[in-house]
Every structure is written in structure tokens, then in C-alpha cells.
Enzyme design. Sequence first.
Site, PDB file in Angstrom:
ATOM      1  N   CYS A 115      33.165  26.707  40.101  1.00  0.00           N
ATOM      2  CA  CYS A 115      34.023  26.644  41.294  1.00  0.00           C
ATOM      3  C   CYS A 115      33.712  25.445  42.182  1.00  0.00           C
ATOM      4  O   CYS A 115      34.529  25.064  43.019  1.00  0.00           O
ATOM      5  CB  CYS A 115      33.898  27.924  42.096  1.00  0.00           C
ATOM      6  SG  CYS A 115      34.237  29.376  41.114  1.00  0.00           S
ATOM      7  N   HIS A 256      36.524  26.904  49.112  1.00  0.00           N
ATOM      8  CA  HIS A 256      36.868  27.488  47.821  1.00  0.00           C
ATOM      9  C   HIS A 256      37.360  28.914  48.069  1.00  0.00           C
ATOM     10  O   HIS A 256      36.784  29.653  48.868  1.00  0.00           O
ATOM     11  CB  HIS A 256      35.641  27.492  46.906  1.00  0.00           C
ATOM     12  CG  HIS A 256      35.815  28.340  45.701  1.00  0.00           C
ATOM     13  ND1 HIS A 256      36.894  28.213  44.865  1.00  0.00           N
ATOM     14  CD2 HIS A 256      35.048  29.350  45.187  1.00  0.00           C
ATOM     15  CE1 HIS A 256      36.790  29.106  43.893  1.00  0.00           C
ATOM     16  NE2 HIS A 256      35.684  29.808  44.068  1.00  0.00           N
ATOM     17  N   ASN A 286      41.321  33.505  42.773  1.00  0.00           N
ATOM     18  CA  ASN A 286      40.250  32.515  42.615  1.00  0.00           C
ATOM     19  C   ASN A 286      40.586  31.623  41.415  1.00  0.00           C
ATOM     20  O   ASN A 286      40.563  32.078  40.273  1.00  0.00           O
ATOM     21  CB  ASN A 286      38.931  33.264  42.394  1.00  0.00           C
ATOM     22  CG  ASN A 286      37.742  32.339  42.209  1.00  0.00           C
ATOM     23  OD1 ASN A 286      37.896  31.134  42.016  1.00  0.00           O
ATOM     24  ND2 ASN A 286      36.549  32.901  42.252  1.00  0.00           N
TER      25      ASN A 286
END
Length: 329
Positions: A115, A256, A286
Site C-alpha cells: 500500500c 492511503h 482499499n
Amino acid sequence: MSSYGVTIAGIGSYVPERVLTNAELETMVETTDEWIRTRTGIEERHIARPDEPCSAIACEAAKRALAAANLKPEEIDLILVATFTGDKTLPNTGCYLQHRLGAVNAASFSMEAACSGFIYGLEVGANMVRSGGYRRVLVVGAEKISSVVDWTDRNTCVLFGDGAGAVVLQRAPLGQDCLLAVKLGADGRYTELLQTPAGGSLQPLTAELVAQRANCIKMEGREIFKLAVNAMCDASRTALEQAGVTADQIRWVIPHQANLRIISSVGKYLGVPEEKVYVNINRFGNTSAASIPLALDELVRSGQVQSGDLLLLTAFGGGLTWGAAVVRW
Ligand code: UT7
């Protein structure tokens, strides 16, 4: 030593057409729309077609970034794809993207920091430009996470989505630099908290491992949650300090998008008001390395970022890895 500065010449993003709602997930695993919304902030996510690999998702975002920069594919001289869901382990996804895009003059590679991949990629790409070796570098965060999701595991399958975001980094005169500071970090003691246990050289795939879905994502969400907020805040504070900028000068914090509760805590601990912390996790879930450029592209295209605005990007993910960057748009 830098010979040049670097600017962002264009940005673009893309998500696959198909939307998977929480209501649909309720029919697949023992979950509820209410649990997903209140625990994560996610309402829906986009899922790629079976014939749409990571490089195809990346390519759509890259085309839009090139159009925004008014550049042709052959004017790119380096492609860097941040992803952990590349088309294949070998060759690298940068090469698939190069061919799809027709970026015939570009050296191409991919890199994996989960990520945090886009912030890692920005730092690498910007330094390739600054050193003078490359004029225009395409940095893409792209993921087809749906291909490594265990659709029977409610702990993970409700969280992720597919998508991509891309920027074109371009050479600028020395002293003119859009990336004011970057702070990256990692802690390899926690490799097991977020992983695809099998499918690499440590545990090559066997029929048995596939039957156990050991090639799919496994995550210790609660443990990661605790570490994420601290790491993102620490990296953000360091990056702000290095840039000589205070939190109240930041126009947008672009975190994020892993969990709305993590995002809110990061904003709170940094002392940034809620309305300056960008959230789109409700629509995309996500998307790992894609989430920050996807969010930034939305802000830019909707006119919510003006030239000269200061942006704070921050991410956290598998590895564990984390990072923060202060950008002057
Ligand atoms: O992308 C970067 C890295 N990833 C992250 O940053 C993710 C960080 N972690 C998180 O976002 C959260 O930890 C999750 C959203 C993954 C989980 O939320 P949580 O509040 O930490 O839940 P939990 O794991 O502590 O689970 C609480 C309960 C459990 O039930 P019991 O044991 O209390 O009976 C789970 O089994 O919620 C249950 N649960 C679910 N229930 C309904 C877990 N997933 C689901 C689900 N639907 N989908």
C-alpha cells in the site's frame, strides 16, 4: 546530488466498470452492510474483468495521465509500476504496460511496497529525474487485488478493490521541485501480518496450497491497525519538518484508504481538520498502491487542488512499509 528539479506534468486514474456492493457481499460471506460501513467506511469497490490484468488497469490510468500532460507514449523514458498484484511474477508488469501503451522508448520495471508503493515509487521516480538520467518518468500505482482475494474469508474480502492511478514526472530546472520531502520506512519484523503465504520462492504453489487458498491475502487487521496510525503520523511529521511546512499550511491530507477509522485518527493526531482529509474509501475500498494517486486525481480533476497548494500524502501497508510525502502542486 541533484542536477535537476522535478514536476508532476499530468495525472490520471482508472477503476474497472464493475461495482461490487456491500449488499452483494452479504450474499457471499457472513457479513452485513452495517458491519462493513461502520468498521471500515467502505460501501462499494470496483472489480476488474477476468480478462483485465493489472497492466490493463494501469494502462487506462497511464493514458489519462499522458493526455493530461499532453505527451505521447514514446516521450516517456522510464516506467515504474508499484504493485503487488502484477500480471505475472516474471516478467515485470512495467514491460506489459510499456507494450500496451506503446511507450517504446521507456525502460520499464515494477516494484513492490504494497500500500506504500506509490509513495516509494514517487521517491524513486523523482530521483531518477533529478539525477539527469531520465526526462519523463511514468509512476503508476496499480492493483488487481481481486485476483488474490479469498472470497470465502470475510476478514479480508470485504476490504479490497481494483484500480490504478498514474503521474508523469518531468524534468524541471534545478531548484524547482514539486516533491518537497519524502519519508519512507519499513519494519520487516511484521512480514506475517499482511501476506500471500504461498506462490513465491519461500513456498512455491502446489495443488494442496491452492486448495487451502494459501496464495490469497491473509491479514491480521487488528495488529496492523494499531501500527498504522503511529507510523503514518510519525512519517508525516518528519516529512513536514523536512519540508519546513506546518500541518496548518497543508491544503489536503491524502491518506492511503485502508480504513475510515485509521484515516480519521491520522487527521486528528496531525491536527488537520476533517474537511482537509480526503476520503473516497466509501466508493473504492482499499486499492493498495492505487489509492493515493486515485484520490489525488479525483481532487485535481474536480478542481479542488490549485497550483501551489501543499499536499501531504501518507500510506501504510504490508511489509510493513510506510511513507509520507509533501508535494507542492
Ligand atoms: O492496506 C494497509 C494495511 N491494512 C490495514 O491498514 C487494515 C487495518 N485493519 C483494519 O482496517 C481493521 O482491523 C479491519 C477492518 C480489518 C477489521 O476491523 P476490526 O474492528 O479490527 O475488527 P476485528 O478484526 O477486531 O474483528 C472484530 C469482529 C470479529 O468477531 P469476534 O471475534 O469479535 O466475534 C470478527 O470475526 O468482527 C468480525 N468480523 C466481521 N464481522 C462481519 C471480521 N470481519 C467481518 C465482516 N463482517 N466482514
